[in-house]
Design a protein around this motif. Structure first.
Motif, PDB file in Angstrom:
ATOM      1  N   TYR A 234      50.997 -37.384  36.417  1.00  0.00           N
ATOM      2  CA  TYR A 234      49.720 -37.527  36.689  1.00  0.00           C
ATOM      3  C   TYR A 234      49.521 -39.237  36.134  1.00  0.00           C
ATOM      4  CZ  TYR A 234      49.911 -36.823  31.484  1.00  0.00           C
ATOM      5  OH  TYR A 234      50.163 -36.903  30.226  1.00  0.00           O
ATOM      6  N   ARG A 235      48.338 -39.753  36.510  1.00  0.00           N
ATOM      7  CA  ARG A 235      47.806 -41.062  36.303  1.00  0.00           C
ATOM      8  C   ARG A 235      46.401 -41.017  36.033  1.00  0.00           C
ATOM      9  NH1 ARG A 235      50.493 -44.857  41.145  1.00  0.00           N
ATOM     10  NH2 ARG A 235      52.420 -43.927  41.088  1.00  0.00           N
ATOM     11  N   PHE A 236      45.936 -41.872  35.238  1.00  0.00           N
ATOM     12  CA  PHE A 236      44.531 -42.029  34.922  1.00  0.00           C
ATOM     13  C   PHE A 236      44.163 -43.296  35.821  1.00  0.00           C
ATOM     14  CE2 PHE A 236      46.245 -40.355  30.884  1.00  0.00           C
ATOM     15  CZ  PHE A 236      45.438 -39.304  30.823  1.00  0.00           C
TER      16      PHE A 236
ATOM     17  N   ILE B 256      34.453 -42.997  39.455  1.00  0.00           N
ATOM     18  CA  ILE B 256      34.546 -42.204  38.248  1.00  0.00           C
ATOM     19  C   ILE B 256      35.938 -42.363  37.679  1.00  0.00           C
ATOM     20  CG2 ILE B 256      34.234 -39.508  37.893  1.00  0.00           C
ATOM     21  CD1 ILE B 256      31.807 -40.799  38.465  1.00  0.00           C
ATOM     22  N   PRO B 257      36.174 -42.351  36.488  1.00  0.00           N
ATOM     23  CA  PRO B 257      37.339 -42.277  36.001  1.00  0.00           C
ATOM     24  C   PRO B 257      37.838 -40.756  36.096  1.00  0.00           C
ATOM     25  CG  PRO B 257      35.793 -42.119  34.105  1.00  0.00           C
ATOM     26  CD  PRO B 257      34.995 -42.412  35.482  1.00  0.00           C
ATOM     27  N   VAL B 258      39.236 -40.428  36.328  1.00  0.00           N
ATOM     28  CA  VAL B 258      39.794 -39.461  36.588  1.00  0.00           C
ATOM     29  C   VAL B 258      41.240 -39.223  36.010  1.00  0.00           C
ATOM     30  CG1 VAL B 258      38.223 -38.888  38.690  1.00  0.00           C
ATOM     31  CG2 VAL B 258      40.480 -39.647  39.185  1.00  0.00           C
ATOM     32  N   LEU B 259      41.548 -38.119  36.046  1.00  0.00           N
ATOM     33  CA  LEU B 259      42.891 -37.862  35.939  1.00  0.00           C
ATOM     34  C   LEU B 259      43.429 -37.322  37.220  1.00  0.00           C
ATOM     35  CD1 LEU B 259      45.263 -35.943  33.124  1.00  0.00           C
ATOM     36  CD2 LEU B 259      45.466 -35.499  35.701  1.00  0.00           C
TER      37      LEU B 259
ATOM     38  N   GLU C 232      44.045 -30.192  32.328  1.00  0.00           N
ATOM     39  CA  GLU C 232      42.453 -30.394  32.052  1.00  0.00           C
ATOM     40  C   GLU C 232      42.163 -30.708  30.907  1.00  0.00           C
ATOM     41  OE1 GLU C 232      41.077 -26.667  33.683  1.00  0.00           O
ATOM     42  OE2 GLU C 232      41.991 -27.056  35.704  1.00  0.00           O
ATOM     43  N   LEU C 233      43.017 -30.328  29.602  1.00  0.00           N
ATOM     44  CA  LEU C 233      42.547 -30.584  28.306  1.00  0.00           C
ATOM     45  C   LEU C 233      42.871 -32.039  28.033  1.00  0.00           C
ATOM     46  CD1 LEU C 233      43.665 -27.533  26.146  1.00  0.00           C
ATOM     47  CD2 LEU C 233      41.465 -28.556  26.373  1.00  0.00           C
ATOM     48  N   ILE C 234      43.959 -32.590  28.583  1.00  0.00           N
ATOM     49  CA  ILE C 234      44.302 -34.038  28.522  1.00  0.00           C
ATOM     50  C   ILE C 234      43.279 -34.936  29.226  1.00  0.00           C
ATOM     51  CG2 ILE C 234      45.775 -35.804  29.398  1.00  0.00           C
ATOM     52  CD1 ILE C 234      48.083 -33.741  29.040  1.00  0.00           C
ATOM     53  N   ALA C 235      42.732 -34.494  30.167  1.00  0.00           N
ATOM     54  CA  ALA C 235      41.680 -35.074  30.825  1.00  0.00           C
ATOM     55  C   ALA C 235      40.485 -35.290  30.228  1.00  0.00           C
ATOM     56  CB  ALA C 235      41.383 -34.593  32.421  1.00  0.00           C
ATOM     57  N   GLN C 236      39.976 -34.048  29.685  1.00  0.00           N
ATOM     58  CA  GLN C 236      38.813 -34.052  28.775  1.00  0.00           C
ATOM     59  C   GLN C 236      38.908 -34.639  27.322  1.00  0.00           C
ATOM     60  OE1 GLN C 236      36.381 -29.829  29.207  1.00  0.00           O
ATOM     61  NE2 GLN C 236      38.593 -29.436  30.231  1.00  0.00           N
TER      62      GLN C 236
ATOM     63  N   MET D 256      37.842 -38.263  30.731  1.00  0.00           N
ATOM     64  CA  MET D 256      37.802 -38.578  32.233  1.00  0.00           C
ATOM     65  C   MET D 256      36.815 -37.553  32.951  1.00  0.00           C
ATOM     66  SD  MET D 256      40.223 -40.575  33.086  1.00  0.00           S
ATOM     67  CE  MET D 256      39.932 -41.461  31.308  1.00  0.00           C
ATOM     68  N   GLY D 257      36.446 -37.696  33.984  1.00  0.00           N
ATOM     69  CA  GLY D 257      35.066 -36.988  34.639  1.00  0.00           C
ATOM     70  C   GLY D 257      35.555 -35.941  35.383  1.00  0.00           C
ATOM     71  N   ALA D 258      37.095 -35.954  35.852  1.00  0.00           N
ATOM     72  CA  ALA D 258      37.536 -34.995  36.472  1.00  0.00           C
ATOM     73  C   ALA D 258      39.081 -34.969  36.626  1.00  0.00           C
ATOM     74  CB  ALA D 258      36.926 -34.945  37.829  1.00  0.00           C
ATOM     75  N   VAL D 259      39.727 -33.767  37.069  1.00  0.00           N
ATOM     76  CA  VAL D 259      41.098 -33.696  37.669  1.00  0.00           C
ATOM     77  C   VAL D 259      40.752 -33.606  39.168  1.00  0.00           C
ATOM     78  CG1 VAL D 259      43.205 -32.439  37.721  1.00  0.00           C
ATOM     79  CG2 VAL D 259      41.721 -32.591  35.584  1.00  0.00           C
ATOM     80  N   VAL D 260      41.652 -34.710  39.737  1.00  0.00           N
ATOM     81  CA  VAL D 260      41.468 -34.737  41.043  1.00  0.00           C
ATOM     82  C   VAL D 260      43.266 -34.469  41.706  1.00  0.00           C
ATOM     83  CG1 VAL D 260      41.271 -36.021  43.291  1.00  0.00           C
ATOM     84  CG2 VAL D 260      39.735 -36.189  41.149  1.00  0.00           C
TER      85      VAL D 260
END
Length: 237
Positions: A131-133, A139-142, A167-171, A175-179
């Protein structure tokens, strides 16, 4: 002639936009700078369910050993050559470049060390998440690039466990979302993300941007949002 009040309002708006952009840039840099995203989530370092005893560890794209690179390539080929079909030869080269990018972050799944000691076999790579940020529509996303599991550990809850972790790492990193991107031909993956994990086809997916042109594309972009702004922009009809 523009009034001083209107001019001041414009300056204020520009300042707010710049401050917001700066805050998002700092957010992405901070998230990407972390070496071990499992450090704050110790309960996710092991997976002991359904007859599996596995350990998870973090990694970076520019720090992969030769052996790990080969394992990643083997898993990708085993799982993705079918869904990509004739396009795999080209896509494989793209994935090899993505694999070693400095901004690429990993969660590796391996057998528990005790198991390895018992049968004296080398520790295999049984799965990985890449994954990447990044930014999508400001919108900042993972962005989840890969979720690949060896056939021996599929269907035992590991995929869902890894997605909960993602999803936990994103939150945790605000981050606003996982894409993520899924091949249309990969019906099992589509069902997993949409039916089981409640992801939706994003407004940035080809089929939503231009339905006529989207029919010709062989993939969909899915997302799960965590705040109102991300939902409005990335899920908008």
């Amino acid at each position: 002639m523009e009034s001083s009040t209107a001019s001041e309002r414009k300056k204020l708006n520009r300042r707010e936009i710049l401050e917001k952009k700066k805050a998002i840039d700092q957010l992405l840099k901070a998230a990407s700078a972390q070496i071990d995203h499992l450090a704050s989530l110790p309960s996710f370092r092991c997976f002991n369910r359904n007859g599996l005893c596995l350990r998870l560890e973090s990694g970076c794209g520019d720090r992969l050993s030769h052996c790990t690179k080969q394992c990643i390539q083997n898993l990708l080929k085993a799982n993705m050559e079918g869904p990509y079909g004739s396009e795999w030869a080209v896509e494989e080269k793209v994935k090899r470049r993505e694999m070693v990018a400095p901004e690429a972050r990993y969660i590796f799944v391996r057998r528990n060390a005790n198991e390895v000691m018992m049968d004296s076999a080398p520790t295999p790579l049984l799965g990985f998440v890449q994954y990447r940020f990044t930014l999508e529509e400001e919108i900042p996303v993972l962005y989840l690039y890969e979720l690949q599991l060896d056939s021996s550990v599929q269907g035992k809850g590991l995929g869902k466990f890894l997605m909960e972790l993602v999803e936990l790492i994103a939150q945790e990193n605000r981050m606003g979302a996982v894409v993520l991107t899924v091949q249309k031909s990969n019906s099992l993956a589509m069902k997993f993300y949409i039916s089981k994990l409640r992801y939706v086809v994003s407004s940035i997916s080809p089929s939503r941007v231009d339905p006529l042109a989207g029919v010709k594309k062989n993939y969909e972009i899915l997302c799960k949002t965590f705040d109102h702004e991300a939902k409005v922009i990335l899920e908008a009809c």
